[in-house]
Design a protein around this motif. Structure first.
Motif, PDB file in Angstrom:
ATOM      1  N   SER A 124      -4.164   2.497  -1.711  1.00  0.00           N
ATOM      2  CA  SER A 124      -4.556   1.350  -2.541  1.00  0.00           C
ATOM      3  C   SER A 124      -4.207   1.555  -4.021  1.00  0.00           C
ATOM      4  O   SER A 124      -4.191   0.601  -4.798  1.00  0.00           O
ATOM      5  CB  SER A 124      -6.047   1.051  -2.373  1.00  0.00           C
ATOM      6  N   LEU A 143      -1.661  -0.760  -5.242  1.00  0.00           N
ATOM      7  CA  LEU A 143      -2.077  -2.115  -5.648  1.00  0.00           C
ATOM      8  C   LEU A 143      -2.491  -2.124  -7.119  1.00  0.00           C
ATOM      9  O   LEU A 143      -2.243  -3.086  -7.841  1.00  0.00           O
ATOM     10  CB  LEU A 143      -3.257  -2.599  -4.800  1.00  0.00           C
ATOM     11  N   GLU A 144      -3.116  -1.016  -7.542  1.00  0.00           N
ATOM     12  CA  GLU A 144      -3.540  -0.947  -8.952  1.00  0.00           C
ATOM     13  C   GLU A 144      -2.333  -0.763  -9.869  1.00  0.00           C
ATOM     14  O   GLU A 144      -2.242  -1.381 -10.920  1.00  0.00           O
ATOM     15  CB  GLU A 144      -4.487   0.254  -9.164  1.00  0.00           C
ATOM     16  N   LYS A 156       1.029  -4.517  -9.857  1.00  0.00           N
ATOM     17  CA  LYS A 156       0.217  -5.741  -9.692  1.00  0.00           C
ATOM     18  C   LYS A 156       0.878  -6.773  -8.777  1.00  0.00           C
ATOM     19  O   LYS A 156       0.211  -7.608  -8.160  1.00  0.00           O
ATOM     20  CB  LYS A 156      -0.059  -6.389 -11.066  1.00  0.00           C
ATOM     21  N   ASP A 192       0.922  -7.335  -2.865  1.00  0.00           N
ATOM     22  CA  ASP A 192      -0.232  -7.970  -2.226  1.00  0.00           C
ATOM     23  C   ASP A 192      -0.727  -7.171  -1.031  1.00  0.00           C
ATOM     24  O   ASP A 192      -1.867  -7.318  -0.604  1.00  0.00           O
ATOM     25  CB  ASP A 192       0.167  -9.357  -1.680  1.00  0.00           C
ATOM     26  N   LYS A 245      -6.204  -9.053  -1.405  1.00  0.00           N
ATOM     27  CA  LYS A 245      -5.169  -8.028  -1.227  1.00  0.00           C
ATOM     28  C   LYS A 245      -5.473  -7.302   0.086  1.00  0.00           C
ATOM     29  O   LYS A 245      -6.626  -7.286   0.525  1.00  0.00           O
ATOM     30  CB  LYS A 245      -5.208  -7.032  -2.390  1.00  0.00           C
ATOM     31  N   VAL A 268      -4.840  -3.758   2.674  1.00  0.00           N
ATOM     32  CA  VAL A 268      -4.361  -2.373   2.805  1.00  0.00           C
ATOM     33  C   VAL A 268      -4.734  -1.817   4.176  1.00  0.00           C
ATOM     34  O   VAL A 268      -5.864  -1.984   4.616  1.00  0.00           O
ATOM     35  CB  VAL A 268      -5.042  -1.428   1.761  1.00  0.00           C
TER      36      VAL A 268
END
Ligand code: SAM
Ligand code: SF4
Length: 483
Positions: A118, A121-122, A125, A128, A151, A153
């Motif tokens: 994850s 994702l940070e 940006k 998705d 989002k 994962v």
């Protein structure tokens, strides 16, 4: 030479020319379009075919045009730092497209997804969805989650997922050669390598599904299959046991080994060629070599990565063999399969604490073995690997590059030398299509995996043609068809 080295820092020699592969157009009237870019190794290309198959059942056609796509996936590689930089650069480019098409879903699959989870994702940006190599069955659900505005994962690593029942959608296919994944994951702990962390524990696929896939491909006109795994020689399967430790204790007759699997696939049809990759020097058995010798359609070519020619470095790499062991295996290959069996290798220069003398050992091993091809890299430290934890990455980039340059030069000379030996010989070539340079010529490979180009005449893709070699370059044999 400098460009070559920079490229090779990311990908193998072949792959460097073609940094990624994309899905082909397929219009069956489904309402959403999927676009996948696949980076890195053959395993990733094979996985993208599984992803396409799973999503085809969920209302997606594939497209080769990112601008037409509803869902864009990058199937990523983490093997060297530059491979990950390439993905980040590409995500940045895709940002521009997404600005114009805000509903377009962007997902990262494969090894980089698994490594960063994850965190990706940070950090990025625009992403998705993040899915690791064992989470592809979950993609329809993950896409639905993004459709709902969240989002998504899944980087769960499985002990038994082999996608055995998924019939891959062949992407980028020439209609003649295809990959069949026979196992997933890796239980070796080569100290430099991130694969055990990104692809999980080793597991072998049911051999009957492998044979069925090979038969299906043959019936569809394919004439060559490559059996894929990180370490195909440790393939082991039994109907009543999928625990590898317990499998290893079984008697040979109670389980299917890689040599058995080769024999089973070889019997699908004598006109179906079989290749395999990758073999590990510590695990390849004489039984495999004898199976290759016994079946004409098992190609006489082995990719047997040595990594280094020095025993101390090999020990630090945790490869579990020495220089002498490797040379012994090569002698066995030559004894059972002869001088014409193609041999290739992967090599890493500048591994932690490698001295000039130890680097010279790699060059001298290359002189002894005379590889037909080699994929050459300089060491790139990967976070979390045993080498990153235990050893200092203490060889400067300049020294790594100079050593890499030396092994590339050596390999170039050797490839020419090996190809020269083929002049005057006749090889059975499986035609894969027109040559890259001229529509009047065809190209294919001989059993030893050498590319041969010859005038097309009336021959076509999928034919076996006997070709007399008359000339050569570093990467290609040139000849003419003979009766
Ligand atoms: N399983 C195969 C084997 O053991 O040979 C290949 C795995 S890996 C995808 C392909 C090649 O990448 C390796 O053989 C090695 O030469 C190279 N490689 C792996 N980790 C590396 C690293 N940290 N730096 C540079 N090259 C690396
Ligand atoms: Fe990596 Fe070694 Fe496994 Fe190959 S055998 S994938 S180099 S850990």
């Amino acid at each position: 030479m400098k460009n070559l080295i920079e490229d090779i820092g990311i990908l193998s020699e072949n792959e460097a020319c073609e940094t990624f592969k994309v899905t082909q157009d397929e219009n069956t009237g489904k309402n959403r379009k999927l676009y996948i870019e696949s980076y890195g190794c053959q395993m990733n290309f094979s996985d993208s075919e599984i992803v396409a198959a799973i999503l085809q059942k969920d209302g997606f056609d594939t497209t080769s045009d990112i601008y037409q796509a509803d869902v864009v996936f990058l199937n990523t590689c983490s093997i060297r730092e530059k491979a990950e930089q390439t993905i980040r650069f590409r995500l940045n480019q895709i940002k521009g497209i997404k600005r114009k098409k805000p509903d377009m879903l962007v997902g990262v699959l494969g090894c980089m997804a698994e490594r960063l989870k994850s965190k990706l994702l940070e950090e990025e940006k625009i992403v998705d969805l993040v899915a690791g190599p064992d989470a592809y069955r979950d993609l329809p659900k993950l896409i639905a989650q993004v459709d709902e505005g969240e989002k998504a994962v899944n980087t769960f690593l499985s002990r038994d997922e082999t996608y055995a029942d998924v019939s891959p959608v062949r992407l980028n296919s020439n209609g003649i050669t295809a990959f069949i994944s026979i196992m997933r994951g890796c239980d070796n702990m080569c100290s430099f390598c991130v694969v055990p962390f990104t692809r999980g524990r080793e597991r072998s696929r049911d051999p009957h599904t492998v044979v069925a896939e090979a038969k299906d491909l043959y019936d569809k006109g394919y004439r060559e299959v490559t059996l894929l795994g990180q370490n195909v020689d440790s393939y082991k399967w039994s109907a009543d046991e999928n625990n590898k430790a317990r499998l290893e204790k079984k008697e040979a007759g109670d389980m299917v080994t890689f040599a058995d699997l080769l024999r089973m696939v070889a019997q699908v049809n004598p006109d179906l060629r079989i290749r395999f990759s990758t073999s590990h020097p510590k695990d390849i058995t004489d039984d495999v070599l004898h199976a290759m010798a016994a079946h004409e359609n098992i190609c006489k070519y082995i990719h047997l990565p040595v990594q280094s020619g020095n025993s101390r470095i090999l020990e630090r790499m945790n490869r579990e063999y020495s220089r002498e062991w490797y040379l012994g295996k090569v002698s066995k290959i030559r004894e059972i399969l002869g001088e014409e069996c193609g041999l290739s290798s992967d090599m890493i220069t500048g591994f932690c604490s490698e001295t000039e003398e130890e680097h010279q050992d790699t060059l001298s091993l290359m002189d002894i073995v005379k590889f037909d091809y080699a994929y050459m890299f300089f060491y790139s430290e990967r976070p979390g690997t045993p080498a990153a934890k235990k050893f200092k990455d203490d060889i400067s980039v300049e020294v790594k590059q100079r050593r890499l340059e030396e092994i590339i030069r050596k390999q170039t000379e050797t490839a020419l030398e090996r190809n020269k030996l083929d002049v005057g010989k006749v090889y059975k070539v499986l035609v894969e299509g027109p040559s890259k340079r001229s529509q009047d010529d065809l190209q294919g490979r001989n059993s030893a995996n050498k590319v041969i180009v010859f005038p097309a005449k009336n021959y076509r893709k999928g034919h076996y043609v006997n070709v007399l070699v008359e000339d050569f370059t570093r990467g290609t044999l040139i000849g003419k068809a003979v009766e």
